[in-house]
Motif scaffolding. Structure first.
Motif, short mmCIF file in Angstrom:
data_model
loop_
_atom_site.label_atom_id
_atom_site.label_comp_id
_atom_site.label_asym_id
_atom_site.label_seq_id
_atom_site.Cartn_x
_atom_site.Cartn_y
_atom_site.Cartn_z
N VAL A 55 0.84 -1.19 0.00
CA VAL A 55 0.00 0.00 0.00
C VAL A 55 0.88 1.25 0.00
O VAL A 55 1.62 1.50 0.95
CB VAL A 55 -0.94 0.01 1.23
CG1 VAL A 55 -1.82 1.25 1.21
CG2 VAL A 55 -1.79 -1.26 1.27
N ASN A 59 -6.52 6.79 1.00
CA ASN A 59 -7.16 7.76 1.88
C ASN A 59 -8.44 8.28 1.26
O ASN A 59 -8.67 8.19 0.04
CB ASN A 59 -6.20 8.92 2.19
CG ASN A 59 -5.72 9.61 0.93
OD1 ASN A 59 -6.45 10.34 0.28
ND2 ASN A 59 -4.46 9.37 0.57
N SER A 68 -5.99 5.96 -4.13
CA SER A 68 -5.31 4.73 -3.71
C SER A 68 -4.22 4.37 -4.70
O SER A 68 -4.28 4.72 -5.89
CB SER A 68 -6.31 3.56 -3.61
OG SER A 68 -6.97 3.36 -4.85
N GLN A 143 -11.50 2.34 8.49
CA GLN A 143 -10.14 2.78 8.78
C GLN A 143 -9.98 3.10 10.26
O GLN A 143 -8.94 2.81 10.86
CB GLN A 143 -9.79 3.99 7.93
CG GLN A 143 -9.47 3.67 6.48
CD GLN A 143 -9.03 4.89 5.70
OE1 GLN A 143 -9.71 5.90 5.66
NE2 GLN A 143 -7.86 4.79 5.08
N ILE A 180 -6.89 -5.54 4.85
CA ILE A 180 -5.79 -4.63 5.15
C ILE A 180 -5.98 -4.03 6.54
O ILE A 180 -6.99 -3.35 6.79
CB ILE A 180 -5.69 -3.49 4.11
CG1 ILE A 180 -5.69 -4.07 2.69
CG2 ILE A 180 -4.47 -2.64 4.38
CD1 ILE A 180 -4.50 -4.94 2.39
N PHE A 182 -4.94 -1.35 8.66
CA PHE A 182 -4.23 -0.08 8.65
C PHE A 182 -3.83 0.38 10.05
O PHE A 182 -2.88 1.13 10.21
CB PHE A 182 -5.12 1.00 8.00
CG PHE A 182 -5.25 0.84 6.52
CD1 PHE A 182 -4.27 1.31 5.66
CD2 PHE A 182 -6.35 0.21 5.98
CE1 PHE A 182 -4.39 1.16 4.30
CE2 PHE A 182 -6.48 0.06 4.61
CZ PHE A 182 -5.50 0.54 3.77
N ARG A 185 0.86 -2.14 12.54
CA ARG A 185 2.01 -2.41 11.69
C ARG A 185 2.55 -3.83 11.91
O ARG A 185 3.48 -4.24 11.24
CB ARG A 185 3.13 -1.38 11.97
CG ARG A 185 2.77 0.04 11.56
CD ARG A 185 2.64 0.14 10.05
NE ARG A 185 2.41 1.51 9.62
CZ ARG A 185 1.25 1.99 9.23
NH1 ARG A 185 0.18 1.21 9.25
NH2 ARG A 185 1.14 3.25 8.83
N ASN A 194 5.86 5.63 4.70
CA ASN A 194 4.41 5.42 4.64
C ASN A 194 4.00 4.36 3.62
O ASN A 194 2.87 4.38 3.10
CB ASN A 194 3.68 6.73 4.33
CG ASN A 194 3.89 7.77 5.40
OD1 ASN A 194 3.86 7.46 6.61
ND2 ASN A 194 4.10 9.02 4.99
N TYR A 198 1.81 -6.01 2.91
CA TYR A 198 1.06 -6.99 3.69
C TYR A 198 1.13 -8.36 3.01
O TYR A 198 0.79 -8.49 1.83
CB TYR A 198 -0.41 -6.56 3.81
CG TYR A 198 -0.60 -5.26 4.56
CD1 TYR A 198 -0.77 -5.27 5.94
CD2 TYR A 198 -0.59 -4.05 3.89
CE1 TYR A 198 -0.94 -4.08 6.64
CE2 TYR A 198 -0.76 -2.86 4.59
CZ TYR A 198 -0.93 -2.88 5.96
OH TYR A 198 -1.08 -1.70 6.63
#
Length: 208
Positions: A55, A59, A68, A143, A180, A182, A185, A194, A198
């Motif tokens: 990724v 956002n 994205s 998110q 995912i 988010f 980590r 940033n 994954y």
């Protein structure tokens, strides 16, 4: 009254009738044999796995836009030891709650032999893609909760090869869920500023 010229023309066609019949019979035998081989072997569907997703950007911006940028790694295995697969076209893209959020990325055409594995790692992205207000709100909530479920989709056209026989084109549809996280980590590897990779190893649903 019939002329000698007409009689000669008729005799010419009559003489070649056995040849035409022989060619037609040969083609019919070849076609029947090919269809019989196809029915007996009946190729298996390829098995797809979504191996990972990196990724770069993901956002939501005001009012209802998603930006994205992903790189996904998808592998396909041909489980058949007698049938090869021509991938004439594969278009890969991402959706969120059944709404497409990236452009389609096409992969190069390729041939997959018996029991072979093919791997693709395309980038898929979308810049300020408008989405429904409902999906925008749902994505913000997901998110916030730290888990977003995307669907990586592949639509394409394939042909199967059995010996020297090559089938007509078939529509291929692959659906790979991508979860995912988010907010954590621990399930991702930082590979840049940033940028998080994954490891997913998710089996995909394949239909023909």
């Amino acid at each position: 009254m019939t002329s000698n010229k007409d009689c000669g023309h008729h005799h010419h066609h009559k003489r070649f009738r056995p040849l035409y019949a022989g060619i037609l019979t040969f083609l019919l035998i070849v076609l029947t044999g090919s269809l019989s081989v196809w029915a007996i072997l009946r190729p298996s569907k390829p098995k797809f796995i979504l191996q990972d997703a990196t990724v770069y950007a993901f956002n939501v911006s005001y009012p209802n836009y998603i930006t994205s940028n992903f790189q996904v790694t998808v592998s396909s295995r041909n489980p058949d030891d007698r049938v090869g697969i021509y991938y004439d076209r594969l278009d890969i893209y991402a959706t969120y709650r059944d709404q497409q959020i990236t452009l389609q990325t096409s992969t190069p055409t390729s041939y997959q032999g018996h029991k072979e594995i093919t791997v693709w790692s395309p980038f898929i992205c979308g810049n300020s893609v408008p989405v429904s207000p409902y999906n925008s709100a749902a994505l913000s909530q997901d998110q916030g909760a730290g888990l977003v479920m995307l669907m990586i989709k592949i639509d394409g056209r394939v042909r199967f090869k059995v010996g020297t026989f090559i089938s007509a084109k078939y529509n291929l549809h692959v659906r790979c869920p991508a979860y995912i996280q988010f907010g954590s980590r621990t399930n991702g590897i930082m590979v840049g500023d940033n940028v998080v990779k994954y490891q997913l190893a998710t089996s995909c649903h394949v239909s023909l």
